[in-house]
Design an enzyme around this catalytic site. Structure first.
Site, PDB file in Angstrom:
ATOM      1  N   HIS A 253     -18.820 -17.826  -1.825  1.00 50.19           N
ATOM      2  CA  HIS A 253     -18.812 -18.759  -1.320  1.00 50.19           C
ATOM      3  C   HIS A 253     -19.241 -18.021   0.226  1.00 50.19           C
ATOM      4  O   HIS A 253     -17.902 -18.720   1.774  1.00 50.19           O
ATOM      5  CB  HIS A 253     -17.242 -19.601  -1.078  1.00 50.19           C
ATOM      6  CG  HIS A 253     -17.544 -20.612  -2.142  1.00 50.19           C
ATOM      7  ND1 HIS A 253     -18.001 -21.412  -2.386  1.00 50.19           N
ATOM      8  CD2 HIS A 253     -16.606 -20.757  -3.374  1.00 50.19           C
ATOM      9  CE1 HIS A 253     -18.168 -22.130  -4.255  1.00 50.19           C
ATOM     10  NE2 HIS A 253     -17.292 -20.911  -4.667  1.00 50.19           N
TER      11      HIS A 253
ATOM     12  N   LYS B 181      -3.159  -2.759   4.460  1.00 53.11           N
ATOM     13  CA  LYS B 181      -2.911  -1.355   4.778  1.00 53.11           C
ATOM     14  C   LYS B 181      -3.776  -0.497   5.863  1.00 53.11           C
ATOM     15  O   LYS B 181      -3.360  -0.089   6.261  1.00 53.11           O
ATOM     16  CB  LYS B 181      -2.196  -0.720   3.357  1.00 53.11           C
ATOM     17  CG  LYS B 181      -0.561  -0.654   2.620  1.00 53.11           C
ATOM     18  CD  LYS B 181       0.625  -0.437   3.221  1.00 53.11           C
ATOM     19  CE  LYS B 181       0.959  -1.386   4.868  1.00 53.11           C
ATOM     20  NZ  LYS B 181       1.501  -2.473   3.503  1.00 53.11           N
TER      21      LYS B 181
ATOM     22  N   TRP C   4       8.523  -1.065  24.029  1.00 52.60           N
ATOM     23  CA  TRP C   4       6.904  -1.624  23.076  1.00 52.60           C
ATOM     24  C   TRP C   4       6.577  -2.931  24.339  1.00 52.60           C
ATOM     25  O   TRP C   4       7.551  -3.745  24.134  1.00 52.60           O
ATOM     26  CB  TRP C   4       6.968  -1.676  22.216  1.00 52.60           C
ATOM     27  CG  TRP C   4       5.777  -2.150  21.099  1.00 52.60           C
ATOM     28  CD1 TRP C   4       5.438  -1.305  20.400  1.00 52.60           C
ATOM     29  CD2 TRP C   4       6.140  -3.442  20.493  1.00 52.60           C
ATOM     30  NE1 TRP C   4       4.524  -2.836  19.814  1.00 52.60           N
ATOM     31  CE2 TRP C   4       4.290  -3.717  19.947  1.00 52.60           C
ATOM     32  CE3 TRP C   4       5.878  -5.383  20.999  1.00 52.60           C
ATOM     33  CZ2 TRP C   4       3.717  -4.732  19.551  1.00 52.60           C
ATOM     34  CZ3 TRP C   4       5.288  -6.119  20.509  1.00 52.60           C
ATOM     35  CH2 TRP C   4       4.277  -6.229  19.855  1.00 52.60           C
TER      36      TRP C   4
ATOM     37  N   LYS D  84       7.578  -1.534  13.340  1.00 49.92           N
ATOM     38  CA  LYS D  84       8.143  -1.622  12.411  1.00 49.92           C
ATOM     39  C   LYS D  84       8.975  -2.540  12.167  1.00 49.92           C
ATOM     40  O   LYS D  84       9.412  -3.564  11.134  1.00 49.92           O
ATOM     41  CB  LYS D  84       9.015  -0.729  12.404  1.00 49.92           C
ATOM     42  CG  LYS D  84       9.703  -0.551  10.946  1.00 49.92           C
ATOM     43  CD  LYS D  84       9.267   0.171  10.173  1.00 49.92           C
ATOM     44  CE  LYS D  84       9.860  -0.544   8.533  1.00 49.92           C
ATOM     45  NZ  LYS D  84       8.288  -0.287   7.290  1.00 49.92           N
TER      46      LYS D  84
ATOM     47  N   GLU E 110      -2.763  -7.043   0.592  1.00 46.68           N
ATOM     48  CA  GLU E 110      -1.872  -6.002   0.507  1.00 46.68           C
ATOM     49  C   GLU E 110      -2.650  -4.828   1.128  1.00 46.68           C
ATOM     50  O   GLU E 110      -2.479  -4.404   2.067  1.00 46.68           O
ATOM     51  CB  GLU E 110      -0.681  -5.933  -0.036  1.00 46.68           C
ATOM     52  CG  GLU E 110       0.857  -4.366  -0.293  1.00 46.68           C
ATOM     53  CD  GLU E 110       0.948  -4.807   1.662  1.00 46.68           C
ATOM     54  OE1 GLU E 110       0.455  -6.073   2.378  1.00 46.68           O
ATOM     55  OE2 GLU E 110       1.722  -3.393   2.106  1.00 46.68           O
TER      56      GLU E 110
ATOM     57  N   ASN F 170      15.726  -4.946  24.864  1.00 47.11           N
ATOM     58  CA  ASN F 170      15.035  -5.981  23.166  1.00 47.11           C
ATOM     59  C   ASN F 170      15.155  -6.950  23.907  1.00 47.11           C
ATOM     60  O   ASN F 170      15.634  -7.675  23.823  1.00 47.11           O
ATOM     61  CB  ASN F 170      15.845  -5.508  22.312  1.00 47.11           C
ATOM     62  CG  ASN F 170      15.473  -3.796  21.887  1.00 47.11           C
ATOM     63  OD1 ASN F 170      14.961  -2.795  23.072  1.00 47.11           O
ATOM     64  ND2 ASN F 170      16.327  -2.885  20.798  1.00 47.11           N
ATOM     65  N   GLY F 171      14.341  -7.681  23.016  1.00 41.96           N
ATOM     66  CA  GLY F 171      13.508  -9.051  23.123  1.00 41.96           C
ATOM     67  C   GLY F 171      13.371  -9.498  25.000  1.00 41.96           C
ATOM     68  O   GLY F 171      11.892  -8.874  25.051  1.00 41.96           O
TER      69      GLY F 171
ATOM     70  N   CYS G 170      10.771  -2.207  20.369  1.00 41.64           N
ATOM     71  CA  CYS G 170      12.346  -1.733  21.287  1.00 41.64           C
ATOM     72  C   CYS G 170      13.407  -1.300  20.107  1.00 41.64           C
ATOM     73  O   CYS G 170      13.357  -1.488  19.852  1.00 41.64           O
ATOM     74  CB  CYS G 170      11.753  -2.724  22.194  1.00 41.64           C
ATOM     75  SG  CYS G 170      10.701  -3.023  23.595  1.00 41.64           S
TER      76      CYS G 170
ATOM     77  N   GLU H  49      -4.061  -1.434   8.943  1.00 33.38           N
ATOM     78  CA  GLU H  49      -3.103  -1.006   9.542  1.00 33.38           C
ATOM     79  C   GLU H  49      -3.272   0.602  10.215  1.00 33.38           C
ATOM     80  O   GLU H  49      -2.714   0.697  11.471  1.00 33.38           O
ATOM     81  CB  GLU H  49      -1.585  -1.462   9.202  1.00 33.38           C
ATOM     82  CG  GLU H  49      -0.937  -2.391   8.939  1.00 33.38           C
ATOM     83  CD  GLU H  49      -0.365  -2.392   8.340  1.00 33.38           C
ATOM     84  OE1 GLU H  49       1.235  -3.497   8.813  1.00 33.38           O
ATOM     85  OE2 GLU H  49       0.159  -2.387   7.504  1.00 33.38           O
TER      86      GLU H  49
ATOM     87  N   ARG I 209      10.271   2.846  14.873  1.00 31.76           N
ATOM     88  CA  ARG I 209       9.802   1.387  15.235  1.00 31.76           C
ATOM     89  C   ARG I 209       8.565   1.241  15.962  1.00 31.76           C
ATOM     90  O   ARG I 209       8.019  -0.142  15.952  1.00 31.76           O
ATOM     91  CB  ARG I 209      11.340   0.825  16.167  1.00 31.76           C
ATOM     92  CG  ARG I 209      11.731   0.959  14.502  1.00 31.76           C
ATOM     93  CD  ARG I 209      14.245   0.622  15.557  1.00 31.76           C
ATOM     94  NE  ARG I 209      13.863  -0.841  16.316  1.00 31.76           N
ATOM     95  CZ  ARG I 209      14.732  -1.251  15.607  1.00 31.76           C
ATOM     96  NH1 ARG I 209      15.054  -0.913  14.261  1.00 31.76           N
ATOM     97  NH2 ARG I 209      14.241  -2.981  16.047  1.00 31.76           N
TER      98      ARG I 209
HETATM   99  C1  G6P Z   1       6.006  -6.200  10.858  1.00 34.44           C
HETATM  100  C2  G6P Z   1       5.870  -4.668  10.443  1.00 34.44           C
HETATM  101  C3  G6P Z   1       5.024  -4.962   8.741  1.00 34.44           C
HETATM  102  C4  G6P Z   1       6.813  -6.082   8.079  1.00 34.44           C
HETATM  103  C5  G6P Z   1       6.076  -7.080   8.861  1.00 34.44           C
HETATM  104  C6  G6P Z   1       7.737  -7.916   8.535  1.00 34.44           C
HETATM  105  O1  G6P Z   1       4.979  -6.343  10.992  1.00 34.44           O
HETATM  106  O2  G6P Z   1       5.446  -3.546  10.486  1.00 34.44           O
HETATM  107  O3  G6P Z   1       5.513  -4.212   8.119  1.00 34.44           O
HETATM  108  O4  G6P Z   1       5.634  -6.464   7.126  1.00 34.44           O
HETATM  109  O5  G6P Z   1       6.930  -6.498  10.378  1.00 34.44           O
HETATM  110  O6  G6P Z   1       8.802  -7.176   8.656  1.00 34.44           O
HETATM  111  P1  G6P Z   1       9.939  -7.491   7.652  1.00 34.44           P
HETATM  112  O7  G6P Z   1      11.094  -6.793   8.177  1.00 34.44           O
HETATM  113  O8  G6P Z   1       9.715  -8.876   7.980  1.00 34.44           O
HETATM  114  O9  G6P Z   1       9.722  -7.618   6.435  1.00 34.44           O
END
Ligand code: G6P
Length: 611
Positions: A507, A488, A75, A606, A484, A100-101, A2, A491, A27
């Protein structure tokens, strides 16, 4: 997650609020809304499901205008993404709230309010705040004291902004557990959950602290209170400039941010490398003494940042000889942990506001027994930075794409700097440090060479667009890089992807390998190469199609079902940083081919400021 924007000014603010919402789109959100007070103190509101553009159409059609207002991107947490659940929420015709929250005690508060005759129109936790405000405004002489009273009743995490038609010259805001900044203008003032939302009107910000309540009045008057007392908070200039948040000529922020990596890595290294070692003062003046006492390291993070921590574990144990644990914050915070003597508690976070990471830091501070806490973070002034004993800033600049790219590689650079500083404190200069300092100096140039593979990777990406699954393999520091890469891909292209340490292949995951399951391997020229090659044979023997990112000097050749992309030769300690690039580019190009929303993938945010 949010977003909040608020403004009080002599001029009309609806376009400032709208621009702020557009700047917060990155975000992640699913609906948006705005409420303003017009010159004759009438409250008008518009809300829309979907993109901010849908809200913009409604705003234009309705002609909503005003000089005081609040706006929000939502959100969904409590209740689906519908117009009714979108913020601002009202109680009656004169009061609007954005939040927010999460309010944890909302059910009790709601039952109480319903008993008093308040009617709820949404499924959100936020609506209780609107009704509480309405009740308290009638019991208090001014908006601020009613607001303070309401805030005291709330458990959970919040950033809030409230406007009321009986107080048409002000807005009030509060933060606890969710970020909120005050934008300082000339004779006008603003609120936002992220300074990026306001860069079109100011570059001067006050970062509100936990428990702060603020009143912003027309004329630019800003008052801040904590626990009922007036407090002074410093303001600071946002240094990155407005250009950092535009896409320039790039099609997506993600692609721009991938291509910025050479520069932001150079920025992260600046002033931190000596001739033969890393300066230990990168952690502050007293760091030598403190670093000498580190006997154990506990790293805590979420998402991509967690993967950076996993790479660092290999480095810290091999190069600094320090036992290191890495854990996702959402687990660590709820566990009864045993803290070995001399433990440095390290959090990694791009935003510095991730709820679980912040909670883990607070848990560690409360528990005690740690040597110190260190935040490796990209956002100065963030909660994590403020609440940690030590900080090591990455210099990635604002990252807008939800899928983290440059924040990750700069985290890796910062972690390698930390590793080398710890080694230096322990054993003074040596050739290993001299070699790696040199390699780090070369890294920005090497990154540029790595990025030159972009078009070859774009060609390769066509093989993935129709696939439903993919498997990533790596060994040693390349295992977290494989993780990672898989993250990606899922995501932003929504292809199911998994990563395994290549030695685990037999395994379980080998059962999945057939011609429909592309297998991606990262193969630098390191001591595990021969073992990885055997694993790749196992894949080929089952008809799996291989995509290998291999060192230019490694004897892995193209053949039927084996596609090889040659990477520039690199010191194997640095390799995880370089080998991240082709995996970022691969997922980017696959997502573009699939036509997904690359910068704002579905359901993701984000900055995850709720649990
Ligand atoms: C969200 C974002 C990710 C990020 C993660 C941790 O899931 O979409 O890209 O890696 O949060 O965020 P931070 O700001 O703590 O690195």
């Amino acid at each position: 997650m949010c977003g909040i924007v608020g403004a009080v000014a002599d001029r009309q603010v609806q376009n400032i609020l709208l621009e702020g919402l557009k700047r917060l789109e990155y975000r992640g959100y699913d609906s948006a809304g705005m409420a303003v007070l017009s010159a004759d103190a009438r409250l008008s509101r518009q809300r829309a499901v979907g993109k901010v553009a849908a809200l913009e159409e409604k705003l234009q059609a309705s002609g909503l205008r005003g000089h005081v207002g609040i706006a929000h991107t939502r959100w969904a947490t409590h209740g689906r993404p519908t117009e009714n659940n979108a913020h601002p929420h009202q109680s009656g015709d004169s009061l609007a709230v954005v939040h927010n929250g999460i309010i944890e005690n909302y059910e009790i508060l709601k039952a109480d309010l319903e008993g008093q005759g308040y009617v709820f129109l949404s499924e959100t936790d936020t609506e209780v705040i609107a009704h509480l405000m309405s009740r308290e405004v009638s019991r208090h002489d001014d908006l601020l004291s009613a607001f303070q009273h309401v805030v005291d009743m709330l458990n959970g995490a919040y950033a809030l902004a409230v406007t009321h038609a009986d107080y048409p010259d002000q807005i009030v805001g509060a933060r606890k557990g969710s970020p909120l900044v005050v934008g300082v203008g000339i004779d006008e003032a603003f609120l936002a959950s992220d300074p990026l939302a306001l860069l079109q009107v100011t570059d001067r910000f006050i970062y509100l602290q936990e428990g702060d309540v603020a009143r912003l009045t027309v004329g630019g008057n800003i008052e801040i209170f904590n626990a009922g007392q007036s407090v002074e908070r410093p303001s600071a200039i946002f240094e990155h400039g407005d250009g950092a948040v535009s896409r320039g000529d790039y099609r997506h922020f993600m692609l721009k941010e991938i291509h910025e990596q050479s520069q932001v890595i150079a920025n992260t290294l600046e002033g931190r490398l000596g001739d033969r070692h890393v300066f230990t003062r990168i952690l502050g003046a007293e760091a030598d003494d403190l670093l000498a006492h580190v006997k154990n390291i506990q790293i805590v993070a979420c998402g991509t940042s967690y993967h950076a921590g996993m790479v660092a574990r290999y480095w810290l144990e091999k190069l600094a000889g320090i036992p290191t644990q890495v854990e996702v914050a959402s687990e660590y915070r709820y566990r009864e942990v045993v803290v070995p003597e001399g433990t440095l508690f390290v959090t990694l976070s791009q935003s510095g506001e991730t709820a679980d990471t912040l909670a883990a830091l607070r848990y560690a501070s409360q528990k005690g027994g740690y040597l110190a806490s260190l935040a490796i973070c990209n956002v100065p002034g963030s909660s994590l930075v403020r609440e940690s004993d030590l900080t090591l800033m990455t210099q990635a600049g604002p990252e807008i794409g939800v899928a983290s790219t440059k924040a990750f590689t700069t985290q890796l650079v910062a972690l390698l700097l930390l590793t080398l500083a710890l080694r230096h404190v322990r054993q003074g200069d040596d050739d290993v440090q001299a070699r790696l300092v040199n390699a780090l100096r070369e890294l920005p140039r090497l990154i540029t060479r790595g990025l030159a593979l972009d078009s070859a990777i774009e060609t390769m990406s066509a093989a993935f667009a129709e696939k439903h699954h993919a498997l990533f393999l790596g060994r040693g520091t390349m295992f977290p890089i494989a993780l990672e890469g898989a993250l990606k891909l899922k995501e932003i292209s929504y292809i199911h992807a998994e990563a395994y340490p290549a030695g685990e292949l037999k395994h379980g995951p080998l059962a999945l390998v057939d011609s429909d399951m592309p297998v991606i391997a990262v193969a630098p020229n390191d001591e595990l190469l021969e073992k990885l090659k055997s694993n790749l044979q196992e894949v080929r023997a089952r008809g799996g199609e291989l995509f290998v990112f291999a060192d230019e000097h490694v004897a892995i050749n193209e053949s039927e079902g084996v596609h090889v992309l040659r990477m520039p030769a690199v010191d194997d300690v640095i390799a995880p940083i370089l080998y991240t690039l082709p995996l970022q580019l691969l997922s980017y190009h696959v997502a573009v081919l699939k036509g997904t929303d690359v910068d704002q993938p579905r359901n993701l945010a984000k900055s995850v400021t709720v649990e």
